[in-house]
Write a protein that holds these residues in place. Structure first.
Motif, PDB file in Angstrom:
ATOM      1  N   ARG A  63      21.122 -25.839  17.841  1.00 12.65           N
ATOM      2  CA  ARG A  63      21.132 -24.791  18.864  1.00 12.65           C
ATOM      3  C   ARG A  63      22.609 -24.441  19.044  1.00 12.65           C
ATOM      4  NH1 ARG A  63      18.908 -26.248  24.649  1.00 12.65           N
ATOM      5  NH2 ARG A  63      20.905 -27.321  24.740  1.00 12.65           N
ATOM      6  N   GLY A  64      23.008 -23.432  18.306  1.00 12.03           N
ATOM      7  CA  GLY A  64      24.434 -23.110  18.272  1.00 12.03           C
ATOM      8  C   GLY A  64      25.180 -24.248  17.606  1.00 12.03           C
ATOM      9  N   ARG A  65      26.201 -24.755  18.304  1.00 15.43           N
ATOM     10  CA  ARG A  65      26.979 -25.871  17.761  1.00 15.43           C
ATOM     11  C   ARG A  65      26.384 -27.218  18.127  1.00 15.43           C
ATOM     12  NH1 ARG A  65      32.914 -24.808  19.681  1.00 15.43           N
ATOM     13  NH2 ARG A  65      32.587 -27.021  19.929  1.00 15.43           N
ATOM     14  N   GLU A  66      25.402 -27.207  19.004  1.00 19.63           N
ATOM     15  CA  GLU A  66      24.796 -28.461  19.459  1.00 19.63           C
ATOM     16  C   GLU A  66      23.587 -28.841  18.607  1.00 19.63           C
ATOM     17  OE1 GLU A  66      25.333 -28.812  24.188  1.00 19.63           O
ATOM     18  OE2 GLU A  66      23.829 -27.358  23.528  1.00 19.63           O
ATOM     19  N   ARG A  67      23.237 -30.096  18.664  1.00 21.29           N
ATOM     20  CA  ARG A  67      22.001 -30.603  18.068  1.00 21.29           C
ATOM     21  C   ARG A  67      21.094 -30.998  19.226  1.00 21.29           C
ATOM     22  NH1 ARG A  67      23.754 -28.041  14.882  1.00 21.29           N
ATOM     23  NH2 ARG A  67      24.671 -28.579  12.880  1.00 21.29           N
ATOM     24  N   VAL A  68      19.921 -30.403  19.267  1.00 28.66           N
ATOM     25  CA  VAL A  68      18.982 -30.622  20.366  1.00 28.66           C
ATOM     26  C   VAL A  68      17.871 -31.558  19.895  1.00 28.66           C
ATOM     27  CG1 VAL A  68      17.380 -29.494  21.957  1.00 28.66           C
ATOM     28  CG2 VAL A  68      19.498 -28.350  21.308  1.00 28.66           C
ATOM     29  N   VAL A  69      17.554 -32.525  20.740  1.00 25.54           N
ATOM     30  CA  VAL A  69      16.559 -33.546  20.417  1.00 25.54           C
ATOM     31  C   VAL A  69      15.312 -33.313  21.267  1.00 25.54           C
ATOM     32  CG1 VAL A  69      16.091 -36.032  20.383  1.00 25.54           C
ATOM     33  CG2 VAL A  69      18.398 -35.189  19.893  1.00 25.54           C
ATOM     34  N   THR A  70      14.154 -33.321  20.606  1.00 25.14           N
ATOM     35  CA  THR A  70      12.858 -33.167  21.273  1.00 25.14           C
ATOM     36  C   THR A  70      11.948 -34.289  20.799  1.00 25.14           C
ATOM     37  OG1 THR A  70      13.148 -30.773  21.156  1.00 25.14           O
ATOM     38  CG2 THR A  70      10.949 -31.570  21.704  1.00 25.14           C
ATOM     39  N   GLY A  71      11.205 -34.873  21.737  1.00 28.50           N
ATOM     40  CA  GLY A  71      10.269 -35.934  21.388  1.00 28.50           C
ATOM     41  C   GLY A  71       9.048 -35.393  20.665  1.00 28.50           C
ATOM     42  N   ASP A  72       8.425 -36.236  19.868  1.00 29.40           N
ATOM     43  CA  ASP A  72       7.206 -35.861  19.145  1.00 29.40           C
ATOM     44  C   ASP A  72       6.027 -36.651  19.696  1.00 29.40           C
ATOM     45  OD1 ASP A  72       5.116 -35.359  17.424  1.00 29.40           O
ATOM     46  OD2 ASP A  72       6.292 -35.596  15.612  1.00 29.40           O
ATOM     47  N   PRO A  73       5.244 -36.029  20.592  1.00 25.44           N
ATOM     48  CA  PRO A  73       4.121 -36.739  21.200  1.00 25.44           C
ATOM     49  C   PRO A  73       3.050 -37.150  20.189  1.00 25.44           C
ATOM     50  CG  PRO A  73       4.328 -34.511  22.132  1.00 25.44           C
ATOM     51  CD  PRO A  73       5.407 -34.693  21.111  1.00 25.44           C
ATOM     52  N   ALA A  74       2.929 -36.437  19.078  1.00 23.56           N
ATOM     53  CA  ALA A  74       1.912 -36.776  18.073  1.00 23.56           C
ATOM     54  C   ALA A  74       2.193 -38.149  17.460  1.00 23.56           C
ATOM     55  CB  ALA A  74       1.857 -35.703  16.995  1.00 23.56           C
TER      56      ALA A  74
END
Length: 127
Positions: free
Chosen positions: A69-80
């Motif tokens: 996300r732009g210069r950042e790295r965004v972390v999202t959990g995977d509920p599956a």
């Protein structure tokens, strides 16, 4: 095992990743919403690089996803993945419940046999 979607290697990676308190916390936070690696790192008393390594372990296990996300790295959990790990644990629980029930049945059978034997012996001695 019931959870045929997961290979042994995948199961090993998931539970290895979840064996660490920091990684469990990162998963919990990332399941509640997106966080940049920088935001995640602010919470821990360790270097940014160490948090990146934790995120990499979680990503290899499929517990989180990282995207730019732009210069950042965004972390999202995977509920599956969490759900599949939960299903695996439920399968183990069912296995043990069946084993417990079988043991209970054997013990009840043995207790009944002892009662029957004692009753028969008493009846013989009363004669």
């Amino acid at each position: 095992m019931v959870v045929d979607e997961l290979t042994d290697a995948e199961v090993d990676r998931i539970f290895h990743a979840l064996a660490d308190a920091t990684r469990r916390d990162i998963v919990a936070r990332s399941l509640r919403g997106e966080h940049s690696v920088s935001e995640l790192a602010e919470r821990y008393d360790m270097s940014f690089a160490a948090v990146q390594k934790h995120v990499a372990v979680l990503e290899r296990a499929g517990l989180v996803h990282k995207r730019a996300r732009g210069r950042e790295r965004v972390v999202t959990g995977d509920p599956a993945t969490i759900r599949r790990a939960s299903e695996l644990l439920e399968a183990f629980e069912q296995l043990w419940r069946h084993r417990d029930a079988a043991i209970d049945g054997i013990l009840a059978e043995e207790a009944e046999q002892r009662r029957t034997t004692r009753t028969t012996e008493r009846e013989r001695s009363d004669r």
